[in-house]
Design a protein around this motif. Structure first.
Motif, PDB file in Angstrom:
ATOM      1  N   HIS A  54       0.806  -1.216   0.000  1.00  0.00           N
ATOM      2  CA  HIS A  54       0.000   0.000   0.000  1.00  0.00           C
ATOM      3  C   HIS A  54       0.840   1.268   0.000  1.00  0.00           C
ATOM      4  O   HIS A  54       0.533   2.219  -0.727  1.00  0.00           O
ATOM      5  N   ALA A  55       1.902   1.330   0.827  1.00  0.00           N
ATOM      6  CA  ALA A  55       2.627   2.591   0.957  1.00  0.00           C
ATOM      7  C   ALA A  55       4.132   2.485   0.810  1.00  0.00           C
ATOM      8  O   ALA A  55       4.759   3.417   0.301  1.00  0.00           O
ATOM      9  N   CYS A  56       4.760   1.383   1.252  1.00  0.00           N
ATOM     10  CA  CYS A  56       6.226   1.344   1.239  1.00  0.00           C
ATOM     11  C   CYS A  56       6.717  -0.095   1.250  1.00  0.00           C
ATOM     12  O   CYS A  56       6.296  -0.887   2.101  1.00  0.00           O
ATOM     13  N   TRP A  57       7.612  -0.422   0.324  1.00  0.00           N
ATOM     14  CA  TRP A  57       8.238  -1.743   0.308  1.00  0.00           C
ATOM     15  C   TRP A  57       9.544  -1.656   1.083  1.00  0.00           C
ATOM     16  O   TRP A  57      10.519  -1.080   0.628  1.00  0.00           O
ATOM     17  N   ASP A  58       9.538  -2.248   2.272  1.00  0.00           N
ATOM     18  CA  ASP A  58      10.721  -2.284   3.126  1.00  0.00           C
ATOM     19  C   ASP A  58      11.182  -3.738   3.183  1.00  0.00           C
ATOM     20  O   ASP A  58      10.620  -4.550   3.928  1.00  0.00           O
ATOM     21  N   GLN A  59      12.200  -4.082   2.407  1.00  0.00           N
ATOM     22  CA  GLN A  59      12.606  -5.468   2.259  1.00  0.00           C
ATOM     23  C   GLN A  59      13.036  -6.093   3.586  1.00  0.00           C
ATOM     24  O   GLN A  59      12.713  -7.257   3.867  1.00  0.00           O
ATOM     25  N   ALA A  60      13.748  -5.343   4.405  1.00  0.00           N
ATOM     26  CA  ALA A  60      14.236  -5.895   5.674  1.00  0.00           C
ATOM     27  C   ALA A  60      13.073  -6.279   6.586  1.00  0.00           C
ATOM     28  O   ALA A  60      13.061  -7.376   7.176  1.00  0.00           O
ATOM     29  N   LEU A  61      12.083  -5.395   6.727  1.00  0.00           N
ATOM     30  CA  LEU A  61      10.935  -5.696   7.572  1.00  0.00           C
ATOM     31  C   LEU A  61      10.099  -6.832   6.992  1.00  0.00           C
ATOM     32  O   LEU A  61       9.591  -7.686   7.728  1.00  0.00           O
ATOM     33  N   ILE A  62       9.951  -6.860   5.676  1.00  0.00           N
ATOM     34  CA  ILE A  62       9.175  -7.925   5.046  1.00  0.00           C
ATOM     35  C   ILE A  62       9.865  -9.276   5.229  1.00  0.00           C
ATOM     36  O   ILE A  62       9.215 -10.293   5.535  1.00  0.00           O
ATOM     37  N   ASP A  63      11.174  -9.318   5.091  1.00  0.00           N
ATOM     38  CA  ASP A  63      11.904 -10.568   5.314  1.00  0.00           C
ATOM     39  C   ASP A  63      11.739 -11.036   6.758  1.00  0.00           C
ATOM     40  O   ASP A  63      11.539 -12.241   7.020  1.00  0.00           O
ATOM     41  N   GLN A  64      11.814 -10.112   7.699  1.00  0.00           N
ATOM     42  CA  GLN A  64      11.644 -10.466   9.099  1.00  0.00           C
ATOM     43  C   GLN A  64      10.230 -10.978   9.360  1.00  0.00           C
ATOM     44  O   GLN A  64      10.031 -11.932  10.129  1.00  0.00           O
ATOM     45  N   TYR A  65       9.247 -10.342   8.715  1.00  0.00           N
ATOM     46  CA  TYR A  65       7.857 -10.776   8.877  1.00  0.00           C
ATOM     47  C   TYR A  65       7.674 -12.204   8.352  1.00  0.00           C
ATOM     48  O   TYR A  65       7.035 -13.041   9.003  1.00  0.00           O
ATOM     49  N   ARG A  66       8.218 -12.469   7.184  1.00  0.00           N
ATOM     50  CA  ARG A  66       8.103 -13.821   6.630  1.00  0.00           C
ATOM     51  C   ARG A  66       8.780 -14.855   7.528  1.00  0.00           C
ATOM     52  O   ARG A  66       8.276 -15.962   7.709  1.00  0.00           O
ATOM     53  N   ASP A  67       9.920 -14.503   8.078  1.00  0.00           N
ATOM     54  CA  ASP A  67      10.626 -15.427   8.965  1.00  0.00           C
ATOM     55  C   ASP A  67       9.817 -15.710  10.230  1.00  0.00           C
ATOM     56  O   ASP A  67       9.883 -16.814  10.789  1.00  0.00           O
ATOM     57  N   THR A  68       9.039 -14.714  10.671  1.00  0.00           N
ATOM     58  CA  THR A  68       8.283 -14.850  11.915  1.00  0.00           C
ATOM     59  C   THR A  68       6.912 -15.464  11.694  1.00  0.00           C
ATOM     60  O   THR A  68       6.486 -16.358  12.435  1.00  0.00           O
ATOM     61  N   TYR A  69       6.202 -14.992  10.665  1.00  0.00           N
ATOM     62  CA  TYR A  69       4.809 -15.400  10.458  1.00  0.00           C
ATOM     63  C   TYR A  69       4.614 -16.355   9.279  1.00  0.00           C
ATOM     64  O   TYR A  69       3.527 -16.903   9.103  1.00  0.00           O
ATOM     65  N   HIS A  70       5.628 -16.479   8.438  1.00  0.00           N
ATOM     66  CA  HIS A  70       5.620 -17.457   7.338  1.00  0.00           C
ATOM     67  C   HIS A  70       4.471 -17.254   6.354  1.00  0.00           C
ATOM     68  O   HIS A  70       3.925 -18.210   5.804  1.00  0.00           O
ATOM     69  N   CYS A  71       4.078 -16.004   6.125  1.00  0.00           N
ATOM     70  CA  CYS A  71       3.008 -15.706   5.173  1.00  0.00           C
ATOM     71  C   CYS A  71       3.046 -14.216   4.867  1.00  0.00           C
ATOM     72  O   CYS A  71       3.942 -13.500   5.321  1.00  0.00           O
ATOM     73  N   ASN A  72       2.084 -13.729   4.092  1.00  0.00           N
ATOM     74  CA  ASN A  72       1.993 -12.292   3.813  1.00  0.00           C
ATOM     75  C   ASN A  72       0.700 -11.692   4.362  1.00  0.00           C
ATOM     76  O   ASN A  72       0.305 -10.596   3.983  1.00  0.00           O
ATOM     77  N   ARG A  73       0.027 -12.413   5.289  1.00  0.00           N
ATOM     78  CA  ARG A  73      -1.228 -11.950   5.880  1.00  0.00           C
ATOM     79  C   ARG A  73      -1.076 -11.749   7.379  1.00  0.00           C
ATOM     80  O   ARG A  73      -0.151 -12.246   7.991  1.00  0.00           O
ATOM     81  N   VAL A  74      -2.040 -11.024   7.951  1.00  0.00           N
ATOM     82  CA  VAL A  74      -2.045 -10.807   9.390  1.00  0.00           C
ATOM     83  C   VAL A  74      -3.041 -11.768  10.043  1.00  0.00           C
ATOM     84  O   VAL A  74      -3.751 -12.506   9.365  1.00  0.00           O
ATOM     85  N   ASN A  75      -3.079 -11.750  11.362  1.00  0.00           N
ATOM     86  CA  ASN A  75      -4.093 -12.484  12.108  1.00  0.00           C
ATOM     87  C   ASN A  75      -4.489 -11.653  13.325  1.00  0.00           C
ATOM     88  O   ASN A  75      -3.962 -10.550  13.537  1.00  0.00           O
ATOM     89  N   SER A  76      -5.412 -12.157  14.127  1.00  0.00           N
ATOM     90  CA  SER A  76      -5.922 -11.382  15.264  1.00  0.00           C
ATOM     91  C   SER A  76      -4.813 -11.050  16.253  1.00  0.00           C
ATOM     92  O   SER A  76      -4.760  -9.932  16.796  1.00  0.00           O
TER      93      SER A  76
END
Length: 332
Positions: free
Chosen positions: A153-175
């Motif tokens: 939506h606003a900014c592609w931050d590769q470092a944060l996205i890589d960390q998110y994938r390592d932690t949550y293993h997807c590209n979606r959120v949850n509750s």
């Protein structure tokens, strides 16, 4: 919902920016792009729509816009990522856990009430339907990428996205993620803020920028692609201009260290969010913003992407918006 593999099978992608309740204009844009209403939704024989989020709030036909987008996503004629307004709606309508010091994850103050006011008013007679949309928002991806392009939506931050994938293993959120993200200092809060709102710099000396609609900001939005910037003017990226005396203010070493830069050689990335004006064109050779202030009587814009590595201004298409979502086309 389309899988990554299914998305790659389409011949082309029509990427559409922030709609904000301009449903009638969205229909005209889809028709201009060659989509027809077939079997319950708008679809194309060989192409797919990618919506960049911010379907809700502000506009005159929010419920209708959501119906169009949701029906296309559910029937695999489109994908849609989460914008900050979908995230805000989820947080506004989700009760806060005990100990947070508020009733809802997003406080019901005057500013937040005003931002979501049109949406809640238009859904006042459809509470069950609104609750279903809130649940759907929580399933939306924060970002999407294929072998040839990326959307956020606003900014592609590769470092944060890589960390998110390592932690949550997807590209979606949850509750659980949504609750954690209320803390802006947490990883979840920083990720959500960065991907859906972008980067910014606090204004010095407690300065304030007042937007055209009266909202006061104590920061300004910044580019995430600036090459070797030296001044505030080199990185500012927002519709409300900086005070003239700040344009040439040198960036401090700390401010420079907090900036990120999307590399020129990376695959194209498409964003919304920034309320641009004028005739649509690429921001850089591999970045396109598709928010052209539709709900402010600008243009609802799309980019017809066909896997080209260098973006082309001739691939932008748009429909003008005016009350009541209709106007004669302006001369270019």
């Amino acid at each position: 919902m389309l899988t990554q593999q299914e998305l790659n099978e389409y011949s082309g992608f029509d990427i559409i920016g922030d709609i904000h309740g301009c449903a009638k204009t969205l229909v005209k844009l889809l028709q201009k792009l060659g989509y027809r209403f077939i079997n319950g939704c708008y679809r194309h024989s060989s192409r797919v729509v990618v919506y960049l989020g911010d379907i809700v709030d502000r506009g005159p036909h929010i419920r209708e816009a959501l119906e169009i987008v949701h029906s296309m996503v559910e029937r695999k004629a489109a994908v849609c990522i989460m914008g900050n307004h979908e995230y805000n709606a989820v947080s506004y309508c989700t009760p806060a856990p005990e100990g947070l010091g508020r009733r809802y994850l997003r406080e019901h103050n005057a500013h937040h009430n005003r931002l979501i006011g049109e949406t809640l008013e238009q859904f006042a007679a459809y509470p069950v339907e609104w609750r279903e949309y809130i649940e759907w928002f929580t399933t939306l991806p924060l970002f999407y990428e294929t072998d040839s392009f990326r959307v956020v939506h606003a900014c592609w931050d590769q470092a944060l996205i890589d960390q998110y994938r390592d932690t949550y293993h997807c590209n979606r959120v949850n509750s659980e993620f949504i609750v954690k993200s209320v803390d802006r200092q947490s990883f979840e809060g920083r990720l959500m803020d960065r991907l859906t709102r972008g980067t910014d710099i606090p204004l010095p000396e407690e300065r304030v920028i007042t937007s055209k609609d009266g909202f006061q900001r104590r920061f300004f939005r910044t580019k995430f692609w600036a090459q070797s910037p030296k001044t505030y003017g080199d990185v500012a990226f927002q519709p409300d201009p900086l005070p003239k005396d700040l344009v040439d203010r040198p960036l401090s070493d700390l401010e420079k260290s907090n900036l990120i830069c999307y590399p020129k050689g990376e695959r194209p990335v498409f964003i919304g969010h920034y309320w641009l004006q004028g005739k649509p064109k690429p921001v850089t050779s591999n970045i396109a913003c598709l928010d052209y202030s539709a709900v402010k009587y600008g243009r609802l814009a799309a980019y017809r992407y066909d896997r080209e590595p260098v973006l082309d201004a001739s691939k932008f298409m748009w429909v003008y918006v005016d009350p009541p979502e209709w106007r004669e086309p302006e001369a270019e």
